[in-house]
Design a protein around this motif. Sequence first.
Motif, PDB file in Angstrom:
ATOM      1  N   ALA A  59       0.826  -1.281  -0.046  1.00  0.00           N
ATOM      2  CA  ALA A  59       0.011   0.080  -0.019  1.00  0.00           C
ATOM      3  C   ALA A  59       0.818   1.261  -0.118  1.00  0.00           C
ATOM      4  N   SER A  60       2.020   0.948   0.591  1.00  0.00           N
ATOM      5  CA  SER A  60       2.926   2.402   0.934  1.00  0.00           C
ATOM      6  C   SER A  60       3.627   2.600  -0.334  1.00  0.00           C
ATOM      7  N   GLU A  61       3.807   1.748  -1.165  1.00  0.00           N
ATOM      8  CA  GLU A  61       4.765   1.687  -2.390  1.00  0.00           C
ATOM      9  C   GLU A  61       4.058   1.702  -3.738  1.00  0.00           C
ATOM     10  N   SER A  62       2.872   1.222  -3.767  1.00  0.00           N
ATOM     11  CA  SER A  62       2.126   1.086  -5.141  1.00  0.00           C
ATOM     12  C   SER A  62       1.358   2.271  -5.402  1.00  0.00           C
ATOM     13  N   GLU A  63       1.162   2.620  -6.493  1.00  0.00           N
ATOM     14  CA  GLU A  63       0.247   3.781  -6.998  1.00  0.00           C
ATOM     15  C   GLU A  63      -1.182   3.621  -6.929  1.00  0.00           C
ATOM     16  N   ARG A  82       2.914 -11.635  -0.696  1.00  0.00           N
ATOM     17  CA  ARG A  82       4.276 -11.271  -1.567  1.00  0.00           C
ATOM     18  C   ARG A  82       3.732  -9.901  -2.155  1.00  0.00           C
ATOM     19  N   PHE A  83       4.885  -9.038  -2.160  1.00  0.00           N
ATOM     20  CA  PHE A  83       4.728  -7.990  -2.912  1.00  0.00           C
ATOM     21  C   PHE A  83       6.153  -7.811  -3.939  1.00  0.00           C
ATOM     22  N   ILE A  84       5.936  -7.687  -5.034  1.00  0.00           N
ATOM     23  CA  ILE A  84       7.220  -7.524  -5.922  1.00  0.00           C
ATOM     24  C   ILE A  84       7.057  -5.966  -6.724  1.00  0.00           C
ATOM     25  N   GLY A  98       5.358  -4.757 -13.303  1.00  0.00           N
ATOM     26  CA  GLY A  98       4.400  -4.070 -12.486  1.00  0.00           C
ATOM     27  C   GLY A  98       4.539  -4.131 -11.191  1.00  0.00           C
ATOM     28  N   ASP A  99       3.816  -3.253 -10.213  1.00  0.00           N
ATOM     29  CA  ASP A  99       3.952  -3.611  -8.872  1.00  0.00           C
ATOM     30  C   ASP A  99       2.845  -4.732  -8.598  1.00  0.00           C
ATOM     31  N   THR A 100       3.338  -5.878  -8.084  1.00  0.00           N
ATOM     32  CA  THR A 100       2.339  -6.838  -8.100  1.00  0.00           C
ATOM     33  C   THR A 100       2.323  -7.493  -6.519  1.00  0.00           C
ATOM     34  N   PHE A 101       1.048  -7.423  -6.202  1.00  0.00           N
ATOM     35  CA  PHE A 101       0.710  -7.839  -4.834  1.00  0.00           C
ATOM     36  C   PHE A 101      -0.226  -9.276  -4.626  1.00  0.00           C
TER      37      PHE A 101
END
Length: 190
Positions: A59-63, A82-84, A98-101
């Motif tokens: 949540a803090s690093e994704s747009e 996992r967050f990549i 892309g930002d993957t959660f």
Amino acid sequence: MMARMASSTTARRNATVLHMLVAMAVLFIPVILITQLFTRNPEPPVTAIDWQPVAQQAASESEYEVLAPASLPAGWIATRARFIPTGQPVFGGDPAVGDTFQLGFLSPEQRYVGLDQRDVAPEQLVATVTRNGRPDGTIEAQGRTWERMVSDDGRTRSLVSTREGAVTIVSGDLPYEALGAFATTLEPVG
């Protein structure tokens, strides 16, 4: 004399049969024991994980608006979190597009439900997670319209929602109603 010969012949036959049965037991008992020993498949223990820190990082690093279950009933166990971030290596070493959660849970009935989100190349993620699923109607849950998708073998069902350029997928080998119930627990991670 004939009685003696008949009696000794019968005794030899009985001894031969007895020896054959003992030999078979000597051979088959170890085979049965070894088979039983090596064919047991114990259930691996389920390891619960703390998924909240991963959700907070995403949540803090994704747009995009990261969603996670806010109130699952008792008995649900988180098994994957996992967050990549974009550019970081994924399985196989390729960089994440892309930002993957990703979150995964086991229901009390031991059925897996996955939550996947990404902000770039959503079509690729949808194809992978839904196992190249085909559209199968829509469902409303948590103020969103979700497209229902089913894999070619009919086993995997998914709910797919796209909002503000990010895709959210709830998937599992469950009926749509169960996936919809899971989707109603999703709220933005604060």
